[in-house]
Scaffold this active site. Structure first.
Site, PDB file in Angstrom:
ATOM      1  N   PRO A  93       0.822  -1.226   0.000  1.00  0.00           N
ATOM      2  CA  PRO A  93       0.000   0.000   0.000  1.00  0.00           C
ATOM      3  C   PRO A  93       0.853   1.272   0.000  1.00  0.00           C
ATOM      4  O   PRO A  93       2.076   1.189   0.095  1.00  0.00           O
ATOM      5  CB  PRO A  93      -0.788  -0.122   1.309  1.00  0.00           C
ATOM      6  CG  PRO A  93       0.082  -0.960   2.194  1.00  0.00           C
ATOM      7  CD  PRO A  93       0.837  -1.888   1.301  1.00  0.00           C
ATOM      8  N   ALA A 164      -7.205  -8.211 -13.871  1.00  0.00           N
ATOM      9  CA  ALA A 164      -8.065  -7.187 -13.279  1.00  0.00           C
ATOM     10  C   ALA A 164      -9.102  -7.871 -12.398  1.00  0.00           C
ATOM     11  O   ALA A 164      -9.612  -8.937 -12.755  1.00  0.00           O
ATOM     12  CB  ALA A 164      -8.759  -6.400 -14.383  1.00  0.00           C
ATOM     13  N   LEU A 227      -3.614   3.154 -17.855  1.00  0.00           N
ATOM     14  CA  LEU A 227      -5.042   2.809 -17.773  1.00  0.00           C
ATOM     15  C   LEU A 227      -5.803   3.884 -16.987  1.00  0.00           C
ATOM     16  O   LEU A 227      -6.855   4.357 -17.411  1.00  0.00           O
ATOM     17  CB  LEU A 227      -5.222   1.442 -17.095  1.00  0.00           C
ATOM     18  CG  LEU A 227      -4.786   0.224 -17.915  1.00  0.00           C
ATOM     19  CD1 LEU A 227      -4.757  -1.024 -17.054  1.00  0.00           C
ATOM     20  CD2 LEU A 227      -5.718   0.015 -19.103  1.00  0.00           C
ATOM     21  N   CYS A 276      -5.194  -0.472  -6.547  1.00  0.00           N
ATOM     22  CA  CYS A 276      -3.947  -0.323  -7.311  1.00  0.00           C
ATOM     23  C   CYS A 276      -3.717   1.035  -7.963  1.00  0.00           C
ATOM     24  O   CYS A 276      -2.643   1.614  -7.790  1.00  0.00           O
ATOM     25  CB  CYS A 276      -3.887  -1.403  -8.387  1.00  0.00           C
ATOM     26  SG  CYS A 276      -3.748  -3.043  -7.674  1.00  0.00           S
ATOM     27  N   GLN A 278      -4.522   4.264  -7.777  1.00  0.00           N
ATOM     28  CA  GLN A 278      -4.054   5.447  -7.048  1.00  0.00           C
ATOM     29  C   GLN A 278      -2.678   5.219  -6.426  1.00  0.00           C
ATOM     30  O   GLN A 278      -1.770   6.022  -6.600  1.00  0.00           O
ATOM     31  CB  GLN A 278      -5.070   5.821  -5.976  1.00  0.00           C
ATOM     32  CG  GLN A 278      -4.597   7.005  -5.146  1.00  0.00           C
ATOM     33  CD  GLN A 278      -5.690   7.573  -4.280  1.00  0.00           C
ATOM     34  OE1 GLN A 278      -6.765   7.930  -4.769  1.00  0.00           O
ATOM     35  NE2 GLN A 278      -5.438   7.644  -2.999  1.00  0.00           N
ATOM     36  N   LYS A 339     -15.892  -1.776  -8.495  1.00  0.00           N
ATOM     37  CA  LYS A 339     -16.404  -2.070  -9.825  1.00  0.00           C
ATOM     38  C   LYS A 339     -17.265  -3.331  -9.738  1.00  0.00           C
ATOM     39  O   LYS A 339     -17.232  -4.021  -8.715  1.00  0.00           O
ATOM     40  CB  LYS A 339     -15.267  -2.239 -10.826  1.00  0.00           C
ATOM     41  CG  LYS A 339     -14.348  -3.427 -10.574  1.00  0.00           C
ATOM     42  CD  LYS A 339     -13.356  -3.384 -11.675  1.00  0.00           C
ATOM     43  CE  LYS A 339     -12.577  -4.486 -12.005  1.00  0.00           C
ATOM     44  NZ  LYS A 339     -11.634  -4.559 -12.963  1.00  0.00           N
TER      45      LYS A 339
END
Ligand code: NAI
Length: 457
Positions: A93, A164, A227, A276, A278, A339
């Site tokens: 992180p 993903a 992305l 991921c 950010q 998402k």
């Protein structure tokens, strides 16, 4: 000699699915996934409908492999000792304390498992960076292994994961590419060949690419940055659409039909979330500054700043459209995961929108098909703790949160509905009834003022 025994340290969103797929595709390799978290390992060994993470297709893969050549355990020492190849898929992180706080990657967990490997290993290992890491982390890993690993000669490879969440199993079955970075030494090349031999069981040869270790580490950061940059680009244009009467859906279609640009990642949204994007961009910003590349750092930082702007803009628009005041008005939030098709809520825009609305006095009704009440409350509390400007008690804010168990109770008796995550379930809602009842619906994709009904087709 073929590898027969591998382990993965970290049984999370990456370690669990990637190792399950390796076990499925390589039945002759024994795969052990270890973690410090006892609850998580218990869940991996428990009922298939209660695995610690949700991914379409994952439970089927685990059903076939678990107990055959896939094992989950807390015995890290034993797994390290038995394995010839060790993947590190621990979390990395953003640092919250010390030098680089708020920007740099926190490598505590990587360092800790490297130390475990140095301490417990009795034979040479191939150690693989699966976690997303700052470029040149392998250097640090080697330093630790050299100083704490005795006379053993371990090899370090980089093999970043590009799957993903929400489509992890599909992505792992048919990866766009598998990237392996290693040293140009004879032992480095040998180690790379051993890893290639694992992937070659199901990935076409031309999709397995190799590079030096630094390119491999940086490719993952670059890939996530590009992305996220597309999302921020289209989101920035959604703001301009709202001022000019243009429709962001039309823009996405027109722009995406250009072959040089392509249609993917051009859907306007409340902003990107997930664990991921950010953190990886902030890490890239930190690294660019570290190497004295101020302009490069500023360029990438803008992608994150635009994302923050978009989340705030979305909640500000709700307030503006409800006559400037939402005090004691009930607002429904549909979707809490970052998402669809995942239960992961890390950095979900819903958390930021929820807090912004609560701070302005709203009562919230929240519904997500997978995320449980305890997780929603924990997410809100975590963000509240970081808010130094907050004037009211956190318990006061949380008392205005109602987590609903079904869609109907979430959308009944409400003053407005905001759709944050595009779950397919929300397409089943009878939107014509909502329209009849004149309940405003806020959904970034619809049109300029947000206050229109979802395009349910
Ligand atoms: P996660 O938080 O879901 O899992 C990490 C696991 O590592 C946790 O269960 C934690 O208990 C365990 N762990 C931490 N330190 C440990 C230690 N010393 N020994 C044993 N276990 C330890 O994280 P996630 O999402 O799987 O990410 C892992 C890495 O993969 C990160 O670097 C991330 O950036 C990267 N990544 C994540 C993707 C995603 O979609 N989540 C996709 C591609 C890469």
């Amino acid at each position: 000699m073929k590898v027969k025994e591998i382990c993965c340290i970290g049984a999370g969103y990456v370690g669990g699915p990637t190792m399950s797929v390796i076990a499925l595709k390589c039945p002759k390799i024994r795969v052990t996934v270890v973690d410090v978290n006892k609850e998580k390992i218990k869940a991996w060994n428990g009922p298939l409908d209660k695995l610690p993470i949700f991914e379409p297709g994952l439970s089927e893969v685990v059903k076939e492999t678990r107990g055959r050549n896939l094992f989950f355990s807390n015995d890290i020492q034993k797994a390290i000792q038995k394995s010839e190849m060790i993947f590190m898929a621990v979390n990395t992180p953003t640092k919250t304390k010390g030098e680089g706080a708020g920007m740099a990657a926190d490598l505590r967990h990587i360092i800790s498992c490297t130390k475990d490997i140095a301490k417990y290993s009795k034979t040479n290992k191939i150690i693989i960076e699966k976690s997303t890491l700052p470029v040149r982390t392998a250097e640090k890993i080697k330093e630790i292994l050299n100083s704490e690993g005795g006379d053993l000669k371990h090899e370090v490879l980089s093999n970043p994961e590009f799957m993903a969440e929400g489509t992890a199993i599909k992505d792992l079955f048919k990866s766009d590419r598998v990237l392996i970075g290693g040293d140009s030494t004879i032992t480095g090349q040998k180690a790379m060949k051993k890893l290639i031999k694992i992937y070659i069981n199901w990935i076409p040869k031309e999709k397995i690419i190799t590079s030096n270790i630094w390119s491999s580490e940086l490719s993952k950061l670059a890939s996530n940055a590009m992305l996220a940059q597309r999302i921020s680009s289209i989101n920035s244009l959604s703001a301009l659409c709202e001022k000019t009467g243009a429709n962001i859906k039309d823009i996405s279609l027109a722009v995406g039909m250009d072959k040089r640009i392509g249609p993917h990642f051009l859907k306007a949204s409340v902003g990107f979330g997930g664990s991921c994007f950010q953190k990886d961009i902030l890490n890239l910003v930190y690294l660019s500054n570290y190497y004295g590349l101020k302009e490069v750092a500023e360029y990438w930082h803008q992608v994150v700043k635009l994302n923050d702007y978009q989340k705030k803009r979305f909640s500000d628009n709700i307030i503006k459209n409800l006559d400037g005041s939402i005090s004691n008005k009930t607002i429904t939030i549909l979707g809490w995961s970052f998402k669809p098709n995942t239960n992961d809520t890390r950095e979900s825009p819903a958390i930021y929108v929820g807090i912004n609305l609560l701070k302005k006095g709203a009562i919230l009704k929240i519904y997500d098909p997978l995320v449980k009440k305890a997780q929603i409350i924990q997410d809100l509390n975590n963000l509240i703790k970081l808010d130094s400007d907050l004037k009211v008690k956190s318990s006061e804010l949380i008392s205005k949160v109602n987590v609903c168990l079904d869609i109907d109770s979430a959308i009944n008796k409400t003053d407005a509905i905001s759709i944050i995550t595009d779950w397919a379930d929300f397409k089943q809602i009878k939107w014509e009834n909502i329209r009849k009842n004149k309940i405003p619906v806020f959904h970034i994709l619809n049109n300029s003022n947000h206050n229109v009904y979802p395009d349910i087709n």
